[in-house]
Motif scaffolding. Structure first.
Motif, PDB file in Angstrom:
ATOM      1  N   UNK A 176     -26.793  -3.409 -69.572  1.00 45.90           N
ATOM      2  CA  UNK A 176     -26.130  -4.703 -69.715  1.00 45.90           C
ATOM      3  C   UNK A 176     -26.456  -5.335 -71.069  1.00 45.90           C
ATOM      4  N   UNK A 177     -27.670  -5.111 -71.596  1.00 48.57           N
ATOM      5  CA  UNK A 177     -28.021  -5.655 -72.909  1.00 48.57           C
ATOM      6  C   UNK A 177     -27.165  -5.056 -74.022  1.00 48.57           C
ATOM      7  N   UNK A 178     -26.753  -3.806 -73.868  1.00 44.62           N
ATOM      8  CA  UNK A 178     -25.889  -3.163 -74.877  1.00 44.62           C
ATOM      9  C   UNK A 178     -24.502  -3.781 -74.905  1.00 44.62           C
ATOM     10  N   UNK A 179     -24.088  -4.284 -73.752  1.00 38.49           N
ATOM     11  CA  UNK A 179     -22.756  -4.880 -73.653  1.00 38.49           C
ATOM     12  C   UNK A 179     -22.751  -6.228 -74.363  1.00 38.49           C
ATOM     13  N   UNK A 180     -21.668  -6.550 -75.002  1.00 39.62           N
ATOM     14  CA  UNK A 180     -21.559  -7.815 -75.739  1.00 39.62           C
ATOM     15  C   UNK A 180     -20.768  -8.864 -74.946  1.00 39.62           C
ATOM     16  N   UNK A 181     -20.823  -8.769 -73.647  1.00 32.89           N
ATOM     17  CA  UNK A 181     -20.094  -9.701 -72.791  1.00 32.89           C
ATOM     18  C   UNK A 181     -20.782 -11.063 -72.785  1.00 32.89           C
ATOM     19  N   UNK A 182     -19.992 -12.096 -72.536  1.00 32.78           N
ATOM     20  CA  UNK A 182     -20.554 -13.444 -72.464  1.00 32.78           C
ATOM     21  C   UNK A 182     -21.385 -13.636 -71.198  1.00 32.78           C
ATOM     22  N   UNK A 183     -21.096 -12.885 -70.181  1.00 32.79           N
ATOM     23  CA  UNK A 183     -21.766 -13.055 -68.890  1.00 32.79           C
ATOM     24  C   UNK A 183     -22.907 -12.071 -68.667  1.00 32.79           C
ATOM     25  N   UNK A 184     -23.467 -11.538 -69.717  1.00 32.19           N
ATOM     26  CA  UNK A 184     -24.500 -10.514 -69.512  1.00 32.19           C
ATOM     27  C   UNK A 184     -25.773 -11.088 -68.909  1.00 32.19           C
ATOM     28  N   UNK A 185     -26.105 -12.332 -69.212  1.00 31.31           N
ATOM     29  CA  UNK A 185     -27.299 -12.942 -68.618  1.00 31.31           C
ATOM     30  C   UNK A 185     -27.101 -13.116 -67.110  1.00 31.31           C
ATOM     31  N   UNK A 186     -25.898 -13.488 -66.717  1.00 26.81           N
ATOM     32  CA  UNK A 186     -25.597 -13.636 -65.290  1.00 26.81           C
ATOM     33  C   UNK A 186     -25.653 -12.282 -64.599  1.00 26.81           C
ATOM     34  N   UNK A 187     -25.132 -11.251 -65.259  1.00 29.58           N
ATOM     35  CA  UNK A 187     -25.168  -9.911 -64.664  1.00 29.58           C
ATOM     36  C   UNK A 187     -26.603  -9.414 -64.499  1.00 29.58           C
ATOM     37  N   UNK A 188     -27.448  -9.678 -65.473  1.00 35.99           N
ATOM     38  CA  UNK A 188     -28.857  -9.255 -65.380  1.00 35.99           C
ATOM     39  C   UNK A 188     -29.536  -9.981 -64.214  1.00 35.99           C
ATOM     40  N   UNK A 189     -29.320 -11.285 -64.114  1.00 40.49           N
ATOM     41  CA  UNK A 189     -29.928 -12.051 -63.022  1.00 40.49           C
ATOM     42  C   UNK A 189     -29.436 -11.557 -61.665  1.00 40.49           C
ATOM     43  N   UNK A 190     -28.152 -11.287 -61.563  1.00 40.07           N
ATOM     44  CA  UNK A 190     -27.610 -10.796 -60.291  1.00 40.07           C
ATOM     45  C   UNK A 190     -28.155  -9.418 -59.931  1.00 40.07           C
ATOM     46  N   UNK A 191     -28.352  -8.569 -60.919  1.00 39.54           N
ATOM     47  CA  UNK A 191     -28.917  -7.246 -60.645  1.00 39.54           C
ATOM     48  C   UNK A 191     -30.329  -7.359 -60.081  1.00 39.54           C
ATOM     49  N   UNK A 192     -31.128  -8.261 -60.642  1.00 41.50           N
ATOM     50  CA  UNK A 192     -32.489  -8.445 -60.143  1.00 41.50           C
ATOM     51  C   UNK A 192     -32.492  -9.051 -58.740  1.00 41.50           C
ATOM     52  N   UNK A 193     -31.615  -9.998 -58.509  1.00 40.69           N
ATOM     53  CA  UNK A 193     -31.531 -10.627 -57.185  1.00 40.69           C
ATOM     54  C   UNK A 193     -31.070  -9.616 -56.135  1.00 40.69           C
ATOM     55  N   UNK A 194     -30.069  -8.814 -56.470  1.00 38.84           N
ATOM     56  CA  UNK A 194     -29.562  -7.819 -55.521  1.00 38.84           C
ATOM     57  C   UNK A 194     -30.624  -6.763 -55.226  1.00 38.84           C
ATOM     58  N   UNK A 195     -31.378  -6.346 -56.234  1.00 38.03           N
ATOM     59  CA  UNK A 195     -32.446  -5.365 -56.008  1.00 38.03           C
ATOM     60  C   UNK A 195     -33.498  -5.938 -55.061  1.00 38.03           C
ATOM     61  N   UNK A 196     -33.866  -7.205 -55.262  1.00 37.49           N
ATOM     62  CA  UNK A 196     -34.848  -7.833 -54.368  1.00 37.49           C
ATOM     63  C   UNK A 196     -34.318  -7.991 -52.953  1.00 37.49           C
ATOM     64  N   UNK A 197     -33.067  -8.409 -52.833  1.00 38.46           N
ATOM     65  CA  UNK A 197     -32.473  -8.566 -51.499  1.00 38.46           C
ATOM     66  C   UNK A 197     -32.324  -7.232 -50.778  1.00 38.46           C
ATOM     67  N   UNK A 198     -31.997  -6.187 -51.513  1.00 34.92           N
ATOM     68  CA  UNK A 198     -31.882  -4.868 -50.900  1.00 34.92           C
ATOM     69  C   UNK A 198     -33.227  -4.392 -50.373  1.00 34.92           C
ATOM     70  N   UNK A 199     -34.296  -4.653 -51.116  1.00 32.62           N
ATOM     71  CA  UNK A 199     -35.625  -4.272 -50.651  1.00 32.62           C
ATOM     72  C   UNK A 199     -35.988  -5.033 -49.373  1.00 32.62           C
ATOM     73  N   UNK A 200     -35.713  -6.350 -49.352  1.00 29.03           N
ATOM     74  CA  UNK A 200     -36.025  -7.149 -48.159  1.00 29.03           C
ATOM     75  C   UNK A 200     -35.163  -6.727 -46.977  1.00 29.03           C
ATOM     76  N   UNK A 201     -33.931  -6.297 -47.246  1.00 25.26           N
ATOM     77  CA  UNK A 201     -33.067  -5.816 -46.177  1.00 25.26           C
ATOM     78  C   UNK A 201     -33.587  -4.508 -45.588  1.00 25.26           C
ATOM     79  N   UNK A 202     -34.076  -3.619 -46.448  1.00 26.75           N
ATOM     80  CA  UNK A 202     -34.579  -2.335 -45.971  1.00 26.75           C
ATOM     81  C   UNK A 202     -35.944  -2.459 -45.294  1.00 26.75           C
TER      82      UNK A 202
END
Length: 120
Positions: A22-48
């Motif tokens: 995501x850091x390589x991408x020059x999108x305006x929403x890359x900070x949001x994508x990074x935050x969502x990836x971390x949140x989803x990884x944490x939620x997936x762990x708690x779900x499992x």
């Protein structure tokens, strides 16, 4: 190493890889994508691997207070139990009253275990 550690490491590596890509991408929403990836990884762990509950609660247990019960016995029951008081018991206002054991069992048909506290 147990399975929880292996899954946590795999989720951490996947989140790190997504972070780098995501850091390589020059999108305006890359900070949001990074935050969502971390949140989803944490939620997936708690779900499992959901956190363990330390509360001793049995949904199918009915506790019946009979005459002769002491205040110490009532305090030792816990707040999560389904409690019914029979006539002759001086119990707190939050405890359900029943005229007899048969009525208490009819009011709580999901009960599979019966715990009698007091004089029986």
């Amino acid at each position: 190493m147990n399975i929880e550690w292996l899954v946590a490491i795999a989720l951490g590596l996947a989140a790190a890889l997504g972070f780098v890509r995501t850091l390589r991408d020059r999108s305006r929403l890359r900070v949001v994508r990074i935050a969502l990836q971390l949140v989803v990884a944490g939620l997936l762990y708690v779900l499992l691997f959901p956190p363990l509950s330390q509360e001793p609660f049995s949904a199918d247990e009915l506790t019946v207070l009979t005459p002769g019960v002491t205040a110490a016995q009532i305090n030792a029951i816990g707040v999560a139990a389904t409690i019914v008081a029979l006539p002759g018991v001086d119990a707190a206002l939050g405890i359900e009253r029943a005229p007899d054991l048969g009525t208490a069992l009819r009011r709580h048909p999901q009960s599979r275990q019966l715990h009698i506290v007091g004089g029986g």
